[in-house]
Design an enzyme around this catalytic site. Structure first.
Site, PDB file in Angstrom:
ATOM      1  N   ASP A   1       0.818  -1.218   0.000  1.00 53.98           N
ATOM      2  CA  ASP A   1       0.000   0.000   0.000  1.00 53.98           C
ATOM      3  C   ASP A   1       0.848   1.264   0.000  1.00 53.98           C
ATOM      4  O   ASP A   1       1.848   1.363   0.705  1.00 53.98           O
ATOM      5  CB  ASP A   1      -0.921   0.026   1.220  1.00 53.98           C
TER       6      ASP A   1
ATOM      7  N   PHE B   1      -0.080  13.126   0.922  1.00 56.02           N
ATOM      8  CA  PHE B   1      -1.384  12.499   0.729  1.00 56.02           C
ATOM      9  C   PHE B   1      -1.862  11.909   2.056  1.00 56.02           C
ATOM     10  O   PHE B   1      -1.063  11.398   2.842  1.00 56.02           O
ATOM     11  CB  PHE B   1      -1.305  11.365  -0.296  1.00 56.02           C
TER      12      PHE B   1
ATOM     13  N   HIS C   1      -9.093   0.691  -1.234  1.00 56.33           N
ATOM     14  CA  HIS C   1      -9.666   2.029  -1.486  1.00 56.33           C
ATOM     15  C   HIS C   1     -10.100   2.260  -2.946  1.00 56.33           C
ATOM     16  O   HIS C   1      -9.584   3.132  -3.645  1.00 56.33           O
ATOM     17  CB  HIS C   1      -8.727   3.137  -1.021  1.00 56.33           C
TER      18      HIS C   1
ATOM     19  N   ASP D   1      -8.484   3.765   5.614  1.00 51.19           N
ATOM     20  CA  ASP D   1      -7.230   4.320   5.094  1.00 51.19           C
ATOM     21  C   ASP D   1      -6.777   5.483   5.982  1.00 51.19           C
ATOM     22  O   ASP D   1      -6.249   6.491   5.507  1.00 51.19           O
ATOM     23  CB  ASP D   1      -7.378   4.775   3.648  1.00 51.19           C
TER      24      ASP D   1
END
Length: 441
Positions: free
Chosen positions: A150, A321, A230, A303
């Site tokens: 990820d 992010f 996601h 997330d």
């Protein structure tokens, strides 16, 4: 002494019933209508509230090891409990990444003292570089059940092929961050009207969906276990829906922020709304909401990505992010979906089989039984099970947004009009949240 949670609406994992729940010690000893009571029982009136199993998050960044300035596992555990979560899957994109047994054991031991359960993921490839597979056999023997790079997608098809072969051989989940790096480029926000206004690069939906398509094609010939992280693109959802119909061993999650927020939030360049994959268009947001309503998505996963202030300050181009979302996950998802079912008041105006209740069931299933199934475990509230229990109020607003339990401040939900509140959480019969207050973590 037994505790009777009386007059509540119990979510069994599929539907609702007006039942009592009786807890004795660390077990649920009764679930049913108007259960017999002993004069010594402690009775708690749950009128107007919903009882369900605690939530399971398949996608959390606990920031250990190496990123402790962002947050620490203890505060993340408190935020998780405040949001109704008792199980978190910790991502492996740490510093250094969890790509070998020694690092897996070190991280797992760090979480043993927490009241919640943490399932530590390992990476798919060494150092998360996408080139060489980790020693899957050794990691599985050490207790790893899920692998994920990820933060970056596995770009090479041959590496992804080998990962799926290993997942079939060792019955481990490959969780994929689906993003073609060349198509995403140096993108910052969604490919739409706001990228040129902000003067930044964009990340188109096709950067996600082409990788989803590739991995599904691989899965057709290599029956491994693939989990899509996601999901944020309409075509990704379409491809996933068809793959499930074909009986492939595939599951998928959607993040709460993609259900509620759209790319219009980045119009002023606020870095709190910078996330990867980015917030998408209204049309895509509506499609993702429908994917939860109709049961296509297996899970709602947060997330949750805490960052220190300096990494989310400044311009949207330079900011990191990621956003927070553990404590607000139920509220955000329920707010997004309840709007499509006529609003929260429709719960009070209909019986337990009405559309508003069916929508609430979809949300709770995606927070409990769905992710539980991905992990190969039960997440149902039933007689004989451990006394793991969440009591929530689907009509009330959250007490504090953002949660005061966070150490970091990158919440996108400040000022949002959310509905749905977690009041109480029990784990193995011990009350860890009471009236929204975290008692121990």
């Amino acid at each position: 002494m037994r505790t009777v949670f009386a007059n509540g609406v119990v979510f069994s994992g599929t539907g609702f019933a007006r039942h009592d729940v009786v807890v004795e010690g660390d077990r649920i000893v009764g679930v049913g209508e108007r259960l017999a009571r002993d004069p010594r029982d402690r009775v708690l009136d749950c009128e107007g509230r919903v009882l369900c199993a605690p939530f399971v998050d398949l996608h959390t960044h606990l920031r250990f090891p190496g990123v402790d300035e962002a947050d620490d596992p203890e505060s993340i555990a408190r935020a998780a409990l405040a949001g109704g979560f008792a199980v978190l899957v910790a991502m492996a994109n740490t510093v250094p990444p969890i790509d070998r047994v020694s690092r897996f054991k070190e991280a797992s031991e760090r979480f043993h003292g927490l009241v919640i359960e943490v399932i530590q993921a390992a990476t798919v490839t060494m150092e998360r570089q996408g080139e060489r597979l980790v020693d899957v056999e050794e990691l599985v023997e050490a207790g790893v059940s899920i692998l994920s790079d990820d933060g970056s997608g596995i770009q090479r098809s041959d590496v992804m092929r080998d990962a799926l072969v290993a997942s079939q051989e060792y019955d481990v989940v490959i969780a994929q961050h689906s993003e073609d790096a060349l198509l995403a480029g140096d993108g910052v926000v969604n490919d739409g009207a706001f990228a040129p206004l902000l003067g930044v690069g964009s990340i188109p939906e096709v950067a996600e969906s082409v990788m989803v398509a590739r991995d599904i094609e691989l899965l057709k010939v290599i029956p491994g276990r693939l989990h899509l992280q996601h999901v944020s693109a309409r075509e990704s959802l379409n491809l996933f829906r068809q793959a499930k119909r074909e009986g492939l061993r595939i599951s998928a999650e959607v993040a709460p922020h993609h259900l509620l927020l759209t790319d219009s939030r980045v119009a002023q360049g606020d870095p709190r709304f910078k996330v990867n994959p980015p917030l998408r268009s209204v049309a895509t947001q509506m499609a993702l909401v429908q994917g939860v309503r109709d049961g296509t998505f297996d899970a709602i996963a947060t997330d949750h990505a805490p960052h220190p202030h300096q990494r989310k300050a400044g311009s949207i181009r330079e900011a990191a992010f990621g956003m927070l979302g553990l404590a607000e996950a139920f509220s955000v998802a329920w707010t997004a979906l309840s709007r499509t079912a006529g609003g929260v008041q429709m719960l009070a105006d209909s019986d337990l089989g009405g559309p508003a209740w069916a929508t609430l069931a979809s949300v709770l299933s995606a927070l409990t039984t769905g992710p539980g199934t991905v992990l190969g475990r039960s997440a149902q509230l039933r007689q004989g099970a451990l006394a793991n229990l969440v009591i929530l109020d689907p009509y009330a607003a959250p007490r504090v947004v953002p949660s005061r339990w966070y150490r970091s401040g990158n919440s996108p939900y400040v000022g949002e009009e959310l509905v749905g509140r977690v009041d109480d959480v029990l784990v193995r019969g011990a009350q860890l949240v009471a009236d929204g207050e975290v008692l121990d973590a």
